[in-house]
Write an enzyme that holds these catalytic residues in place. Sequence first.
Site, PDB file in Angstrom:
ATOM      1  N   LEU A 140      -9.227  -9.302 -10.977  1.00  0.00           N
ATOM      2  CA  LEU A 140      -9.889  -8.701 -12.139  1.00  0.00           C
ATOM      3  C   LEU A 140     -11.134  -7.939 -11.672  1.00  0.00           C
ATOM      4  O   LEU A 140     -11.853  -8.393 -10.784  1.00  0.00           O
ATOM      5  CB  LEU A 140     -10.303  -9.850 -13.061  1.00  0.00           C
ATOM      6  N   GLU A 154       6.059   5.855  -9.673  1.00  0.00           N
ATOM      7  CA  GLU A 154       4.630   5.732  -9.341  1.00  0.00           C
ATOM      8  C   GLU A 154       4.202   6.819  -8.367  1.00  0.00           C
ATOM      9  O   GLU A 154       3.159   7.458  -8.554  1.00  0.00           O
ATOM     10  CB  GLU A 154       4.352   4.344  -8.746  1.00  0.00           C
ATOM     11  N   ASN A 176      -5.785   2.019 -13.383  1.00  0.00           N
ATOM     12  CA  ASN A 176      -4.830   1.117 -12.736  1.00  0.00           C
ATOM     13  C   ASN A 176      -3.416   1.610 -12.995  1.00  0.00           C
ATOM     14  O   ASN A 176      -3.145   2.210 -14.032  1.00  0.00           O
ATOM     15  CB  ASN A 176      -4.985  -0.287 -13.344  1.00  0.00           C
ATOM     16  N   GLY A 183       0.773  -1.246   0.000  1.00  0.00           N
ATOM     17  CA  GLY A 183       0.000   0.000   0.000  1.00  0.00           C
ATOM     18  C   GLY A 183       0.798   1.286   0.000  1.00  0.00           C
ATOM     19  O   GLY A 183       0.279   2.322   0.421  1.00  0.00           O
ATOM     20  N   LEU A 199      -4.934  -6.962  -7.182  1.00  0.00           N
ATOM     21  CA  LEU A 199      -4.560  -8.123  -7.989  1.00  0.00           C
ATOM     22  C   LEU A 199      -5.717  -8.891  -8.607  1.00  0.00           C
ATOM     23  O   LEU A 199      -5.493  -9.812  -9.378  1.00  0.00           O
ATOM     24  CB  LEU A 199      -3.700  -9.081  -7.144  1.00  0.00           C
ATOM     25  N   HIS A 253       0.436   0.112 -13.421  1.00  0.00           N
ATOM     26  CA  HIS A 253       1.146  -1.150 -13.664  1.00  0.00           C
ATOM     27  C   HIS A 253       2.651  -0.854 -13.697  1.00  0.00           C
ATOM     28  O   HIS A 253       3.069   0.105 -14.339  1.00  0.00           O
ATOM     29  CB  HIS A 253       0.684  -1.773 -14.989  1.00  0.00           C
TER      30      HIS A 253
HETATM   31  C1  GAR Z   1       2.952  -1.289  -7.564  1.00  0.00           C
HETATM   32  O1  GAR Z   1       4.247  -1.297  -8.095  1.00  0.00           O
HETATM   33  C2  GAR Z   1       1.920  -1.428  -8.665  1.00  0.00           C
HETATM   34  O2  GAR Z   1       2.321  -0.877  -9.876  1.00  0.00           O
HETATM   35  C3  GAR Z   1       1.846  -2.928  -8.780  1.00  0.00           C
HETATM   36  O3  GAR Z   1       1.880  -3.403  -7.475  1.00  0.00           O
HETATM   37  C4  GAR Z   1       2.715  -2.540  -6.715  1.00  0.00           C
HETATM   38  C5  GAR Z   1       2.015  -2.225  -5.426  1.00  0.00           C
HETATM   39  O4  GAR Z   1       2.864  -1.518  -4.584  1.00  0.00           O
HETATM   40  N1  GAR Z   1       0.652  -3.334  -9.479  1.00  0.00           N
HETATM   41  C6  GAR Z   1       0.631  -4.391 -10.262  1.00  0.00           C
HETATM   42  O5  GAR Z   1       1.585  -5.115 -10.438  1.00  0.00           O
HETATM   43  C7  GAR Z   1      -0.714  -4.631 -10.960  1.00  0.00           C
HETATM   44  N2  GAR Z   1      -0.565  -5.581 -12.012  1.00  0.00           N
HETATM   45  P1  GAR Z   1       2.327  -0.810  -3.277  1.00  0.00           P
HETATM   46  O6  GAR Z   1       1.454  -1.850  -2.565  1.00  0.00           O
HETATM   47  O7  GAR Z   1       3.539  -0.465  -2.500  1.00  0.00           O
HETATM   48  O8  GAR Z   1       1.531   0.376  -3.700  1.00  0.00           O
END
Ligand code: GAR
Length: 189
Positions: A87, A174, A102, A12, A85, A104
């Site tokens: 759908l 991000e 989203n 998160g 994670l 990615h």
């Molecule tokens: C992030 O890097 C996001 O881009 C990825 O999960 C991570 C969550 O990080 N999402 C995916 O891979 C979706 N396919 P966080 O829990 O530290 O925000």
Amino acid sequence: MKRIAVFASGNGTNAENLIIHFKSSNLVKIELILCNNADAYVLERAKIHGIKSVVFTKSELNLDNSIIDLLDSHNIDFIVLAGFLWLIPSSLITKYPKKIINIHPALLPKYGGKGMYGMHVHESVIEAGEVESGVTIHYVNDKYDEGENIFQARCGINDNDNADSLAKKIHALEHEYFPIIIEQEIIKI
Ligand code: GAR
């Protein structure tokens, strides 16, 4: 003021970054954190910041109206997937057209699809010997990582990088860009 629900499954850091970014905003309120995993650290982060969180099951998401009812009861205008994670069912996509996005951790369409999340993505990118990676922010449709792109940002990969160091670079991108792109999308609705 537009109200956002953030769906997250794990640590998160993105969800918390959004909570902090929009805390004093008069445009956006992070209203709810929705999570499919009762042990996820994102729930702790929500608690620290006084944001309501709700844990739900797959059948609550897919088979009955409980998530839609919850979103309605909080007047949610926009949905953000931040490390989520599962759908998203088409009922939700139909209800929020171009209002679910989203993030990615790669340059889609490469390294996307089912099973491509978090460290799995970075390990695959490093194994393939790529010289760059990045982040993609896109609208969500009913297939993993296939909705229309909104934004990409890139970072270089050098010989010293591994999946961990790449993950750090990607998280930095991000955290920098996700709030800005959300603001851009919110202004449109
Ligand atoms: C992030 O890097 C996001 O881009 C990825 O999960 C991570 C969550 O990080 N999402 C995916 O891979 C979706 N396919 P966080 O829990 O530290 O925000």
